[in-house]
Enzyme design. Structure first.
Site, PDB file in Angstrom:
ATOM      1  N   LEU A  43       2.342   0.687   6.479  1.00  0.00           N
ATOM      2  CA  LEU A  43       2.190   0.150   5.133  1.00  0.00           C
ATOM      3  C   LEU A  43       1.095   0.977   4.461  1.00  0.00           C
ATOM      4  O   LEU A  43       0.018   1.158   5.027  1.00  0.00           O
ATOM      5  CB  LEU A  43       1.793  -1.330   5.205  1.00  0.00           C
ATOM      6  CG  LEU A  43       1.842  -2.174   3.934  1.00  0.00           C
ATOM      7  CD1 LEU A  43       3.243  -2.209   3.342  1.00  0.00           C
ATOM      8  CD2 LEU A  43       1.368  -3.593   4.236  1.00  0.00           C
ATOM      9  N   ASP A  44       1.373   1.507   3.281  1.00  0.00           N
ATOM     10  CA  ASP A  44       0.406   2.358   2.591  1.00  0.00           C
ATOM     11  C   ASP A  44      -0.947   1.664   2.450  1.00  0.00           C
ATOM     12  O   ASP A  44      -1.022   0.442   2.322  1.00  0.00           O
ATOM     13  CB  ASP A  44       0.908   2.713   1.184  1.00  0.00           C
ATOM     14  CG  ASP A  44       2.068   3.680   1.207  1.00  0.00           C
ATOM     15  OD1 ASP A  44       2.283   4.335   2.245  1.00  0.00           O
ATOM     16  OD2 ASP A  44       2.763   3.770   0.184  1.00  0.00           O
ATOM     17  N   ALA A  45      -2.008   2.468   2.409  1.00  0.00           N
ATOM     18  CA  ALA A  45      -3.362   1.918   2.250  1.00  0.00           C
ATOM     19  C   ALA A  45      -3.496   1.130   0.952  1.00  0.00           C
ATOM     20  O   ALA A  45      -4.251   0.163   0.882  1.00  0.00           O
ATOM     21  CB  ALA A  45      -4.399   3.036   2.297  1.00  0.00           C
TER      22      ALA A  45
END
Length: 201
Positions: A43-45
């Site tokens: 999951l993207d930052a």
């Protein structure tokens, strides 16, 4: 008995245990000391919500490369997406049919336009807060996709003219975020029924 961890990943936290080169985002080691855990689906930052971790390789593979469900499609990932603007019927239909991105056409998605009151959980204040434009309204979508192209949800909504302001993953492979607070996690033990649902005999 295999188990996994459901974690409500805050904004600004990476889906990896080591720090990135410029230390811009916090690593998962800020929250977890168990070095046997591995991320099952990144999951993207700059995205929030459900991140699954497990030390079981078979469970990890079943989540990241799931068997096809009974209707011939992979198990979905559902996101709550705050977008700029009010979606039209045509824009929603585009998302449902799949949109053409640089790396190919997306599979058909399931999408609903929801009011904030209709979201499946109470929202928390994001830190930092989203950018707001007084003259531009925003809306919430519940969007389920069946693949994992890079930054796919953001690119899909932008493609149809609905820039993404905030992205929260709600569910993966039948596991839901529920009422986990930001930065909280819970360990789930997988019984035989749940393992079968993941395609593990």
């Amino acid at each position: 008995m295999p188990s996994l961890v459901l974690f409500n990943k805050p904004y600004g936290v990476q889906s990896q245990f080591s720090k990135d080169a410029n230390n811009k985002f916090a690593p998962l080691s800020t929250f977890f000391s168990d070095k046997s855990l591995r991320v099952a689906g990144r999951l993207d930052a700059t995205s929030e919500g459900l991140l699954i971790l497990t030390s079981d390789g078979q469970v990890n593979k079943a989540i990241t490369h799931p068997p096809r469900a009974n209707d011939g499609r992979k198990q979905g990932k559902t996101y709550l997406v705050q977008v700029e603007g009010i979606p039209t019927t045509a824009q929603l239909e585009q998302l449902r049919q799949g949109v053409m991105l640089k790396d190919g056409k997306t599979l058909p998605a399931e999408v609903q336009h929801l009011s904030e009151d209709e979201l499946p959980m109470p929202l928390w204040q994001r830190d930092p807060p989203i950018r707001e434009r007084k003259n531009v309204p925003d809306s919430w979508l519940m969007l389920t996709i069946y693949e994992g192209k890079n930054r796919q949800v953001r690119r899909m909504t932008a493609h149809v003219g609905l820039p993404c302001l905030r992205l929260i993953r709600w569910s993966v492979a039948g596991f839901e975020l529920g009422n986990l607070g930001v930065g909280e996690f819970v360990r789930v033990h997988l019984n035989k029924k749940r393992l079968r649902q993941l395609g593990i005999d």
